[in-house]
Design an enzyme around this catalytic site. Structure first.
Site, PDB file in Angstrom:
ATOM      1  N   HIS A 183       0.823  -1.205   0.000  1.00 42.42           N
ATOM      2  CA  HIS A 183       0.000   0.000   0.000  1.00 42.42           C
ATOM      3  C   HIS A 183       0.862   1.262   0.000  1.00 42.42           C
ATOM      4  O   HIS A 183       0.559   2.251  -0.675  1.00 42.42           O
ATOM      5  CB  HIS A 183      -0.874  -0.015   1.259  1.00 42.42           C
ATOM      6  CG  HIS A 183      -2.298   0.110   0.946  1.00 42.42           C
ATOM      7  ND1 HIS A 183      -3.276  -0.589   1.586  1.00 42.42           N
ATOM      8  CD2 HIS A 183      -2.926   0.863   0.021  1.00 42.42           C
ATOM      9  CE1 HIS A 183      -4.441  -0.265   1.077  1.00 42.42           C
ATOM     10  NE2 HIS A 183      -4.253   0.610   0.134  1.00 42.42           N
ATOM     11  N   CYS A 477       0.016  -0.768 -19.297  1.00 41.46           N
ATOM     12  CA  CYS A 477      -0.696  -0.150 -18.174  1.00 41.46           C
ATOM     13  C   CYS A 477      -0.278  -0.732 -16.830  1.00 41.46           C
ATOM     14  O   CYS A 477      -0.872  -0.417 -15.805  1.00 41.46           O
ATOM     15  CB  CYS A 477      -2.202  -0.271 -18.347  1.00 41.46           C
ATOM     16  SG  CYS A 477      -2.799  -1.962 -18.291  1.00 41.46           S
TER      17      CYS A 477
HETATM   18  C1  PEP Z   1      -1.274  -5.681 -14.371  1.00 36.75           C
HETATM   19  O1  PEP Z   1      -1.440  -6.864 -14.070  1.00 36.75           O
HETATM   20  O2  PEP Z   1      -0.175  -5.219 -14.725  1.00 36.75           O
HETATM   21  C2  PEP Z   1      -2.397  -4.732 -14.321  1.00 36.75           C
HETATM   22  C3  PEP Z   1      -2.285  -3.527 -14.813  1.00 36.75           C
HETATM   23  O3  PEP Z   1      -3.540  -5.138 -13.704  1.00 36.75           O
HETATM   24  P1  PEP Z   1      -3.693  -5.289 -12.103  1.00 36.75           P
HETATM   25  O4  PEP Z   1      -2.474  -4.698 -11.468  1.00 36.75           O
HETATM   26  O5  PEP Z   1      -4.947  -4.581 -11.735  1.00 36.75           O
HETATM   27  O6  PEP Z   1      -3.789  -6.775 -11.951  1.00 36.75           O
END
Ligand code: PEP
Ligand code: MG
Length: 550
Positions: A183, A477
């Site tokens: 966190h 992302c």
């Molecule tokens: C990832 O897995 O990189 C992603 C962007 O999704 P999350 O972190 O929400 O699993």
């Protein structure tokens, strides 16, 4: 002295060290209170004092920070915690000991549940420690009110501490514990504060330091002046709001958001759109599927903040570290490898209808707000799954449909997947986890999940090649996109857009504006050829330790 930890939030800053007070230790079991009723009556007011202090911080905060603080305040006022602690006083414990035991039991129970709830155990221990300190008349643990700009150094920082920080005052954070997805790390990124976590020995650092949150290094310097020079250099890193390289190659810089407040904050920080709207985050506590109307209200809030600009919503990514009570199969031996993400939408009676209703709510919100909606599915492994998802989107009139690339198999079949979709987006957090068979939440294997791992970069290179051939854009992302140096490498590997916590946009934008596309490609080639993450970073930076033959 130089120490190295885990890079948790990018950016460089220097300043005077302020050490954060440790939590009070475990209080003694005795003496048995002479008047148990009076002793038990001290607990409620102590909880109120702690809640009021946190409320004052929450009132001054926004977005993620405010949410974290409000969740912590709810825990402070938990009637079960008060009842259990009072019961322990009646059984002969002093009040501080009783709160310690009641809080510890609750935290251990959450930790045993694992996943998202398991991570909340640290929040409960923080609440426990604050109430215990109040009952013992000790200073509140954690960060005192800061008036001068400084670098905070701590064994660990509770989410409530990180959430209350002011970026101009807390110049950087260094903690001895914690991992890149803790966190503290997530909040530091969202606040745009450079941070290094898991930095052993940090509490023995001298008076002035320079922190590099992109490389994970912390250097002691001898004077305030030396530390300030770094701070000034960091402040010069400005961004004009358009993601582009020095030679004008456009790379839209987008935001990762979870709710309307985060979206408004991202829009205020010049995000060119949303590259990842984690829709499941709004419904983590829902025990029943949220109605289409409730979903629309949430989606309207996010899409409305970006009218006319692209917003990529991800359909519910339930399971593993983000179990949604209404959309998670019980009794799976290994949820991270089980029915999570899109998979649950293909289980009749479990999630198939949930997907239909979510797509309907998203399409309606797009119509209402005028945002340019794109929708993508999480945890896609095959081209057949991609085709299924795109077909469902089309039924709801969604013009732009894509998938996340988080499973190595999807990279190896990228061309077939790209033939079915309008775009793909790389989730580097999960892609690393599944590539290295290393739980992304586990501290001991955190080094394997380092986004600078050359194996991960080489996998992303394959996607860039497939994208160049098919013309289907690939975005990134995952957290990797928030590291300014790595962002330039990702562009060199073929990323057409980058999406990140909005606190990182300016630093990434500034880093990109300093290099040409050719330089990005050279950095990418050097990083991919390196034997390990440290060498990959050094190679991308073009520093003196670039390995020959790299
Ligand atoms: C990832 O897995 O990189 C992603 C962007 O999704 P999350 O972190 O929400 O699993
Ligand atoms: Mg993921």
């Amino acid at each position: 002295m130089q120490l190295t930890g885990i890079p948790a939030s990018p950016g460089r800053a220097g300043g005077r060290v302020v050490r954060v007070a440790d939590a009070p230790g475990e209080p003694p079991v005795g003496p048995v209170p002479t008047d148990p009723d009076t002793e038990a009556d001290r607990i409620g007011p102590a909880m109120e004092v702690v809640a009021a202090r946190l409320q004052a911080r929450a009132d001054a905060a926004t977005g993620d920070a405010r949410e974290v603080l409000e969740a912590t305040i709810t825990m402070v006022g938990d009637p079960a915690l008060l009842d259990n602690a009072r019961g322990l006083v009646a059984a002969g414990r002093p009040a501080a000991r009783a709160v310690w035991e009641a809080g510890s039991q609750f935290a251990d129970m959450l930790a045993g549940m694992g996943g998202y709830l398991g991570e909340r155990a640290a929040d409960v221990r923080d609440v426990r420690d604050r109430i215990v300190a109040e009952l013992l008349g000790l200073p509140a643990p954690g960060v005192a009110d800061l008036s001068e700009p400084c670098v905070l150094v701590a064994a660990d920082l509770a989410p409530a501490d990180t959430a209350g920080l002011q970026p101009g005052i807390a110049l950087a954070l260094v903690t001895e514990q914690g991992g890149p997805t803790s966190h503290t790390a997530i909040l530091a990124r969202s606040l745009g504060i450079p941070a290094v976590v898991g930095c052993t020995g940090a509490r023995s650092l001298g008076e002035f330091v320079i922190v590099d949150g992109a490389t994970g290094t912390v250097d002691e310097v001898s004077s305030a002046a030396e530390a300030r020079v770094e701070g000034a250099a960091a402040a010069r890193a400005t961004w004009d709001g358009t993601g582009r390289t020095r030679d004008g190659h456009l790379v839209p810089l987008l935001a990762n958001v979870g709710d309307a407040a985060g979206a408004a904050q991202a829009a205020g920080r010049d995000a060119e759109g949303v590259g990842l709207f984690r829709t499941e985050l709004a419904f983590l506590a829902a025990t029943e599927e949220p109605s289409e109307q409730r979903q629309r209200a949430v989606y309207d809030g996010v899409l409305g903040a970006f009218g006319g600009r692209p917003v990529t919503a991800r359909t519910l990514d339930a399971g593993a570290d983000k179990p949604l009570p209404f959309l998670t199969l019980d009794g799976e031996p290994n949820p991270a490898l089980g029915v999570r993400g899109l998979r649950i939408a293909r289980v009749p009676g479990a999630g198939a209808d949930v997907l239909e209703r979510q797509l309907a709510a998203l399409a309606a919100a797009a119509k209402e707000t005028g945002a340019e909606l794109k929708v993508m599915a999480p945890m896609v492994a095959t081209a057949e799954e991609a085709r299924f998802f795109v077909e469902r989107c089309r039924v709801h009139g969604i013009a732009s449909a894509g998938v996340m690339i988080e499973i190595p198999a999807a990279v190896l079949t990228a061309r077939e997947i790209m033939a079915a979709v309008d775009f793909v987006s790389v989730g580097t957090n999960d892609l690393a986890q599944y590539l290295f068979a290393a739980d992304r939440q586990s501290g001991p294997v955190a080094a394997l999940n380092d986004p600078w791992q050359p194996a991960l970069l080489r996998l992303i290179r394959l996607l860039g090649e497939a994208s160049a051939e098919t013309g289907v854009p690939v975005g990134v992302c995952g957290e990797a996109a928030a590291d300014p140096l790595l962002a330039t490498v990702l562009v060199g590997l073929g990323a057409a857009s980058l999406s990140m916590g909005s606190g990182s946009l300016a630093a990434v934008g500034a880093a990109l504006a300093e290099v040409t596309l050719e330089q990005c490609r050279a950095r990418a080639a050097a990083a991919c050829a390196a034997p390990d993450p440290a060498a990959a970073r050094a190679a991308a930076r073009g520093g003196p330790d670039v390995l020959s033959g790299a």
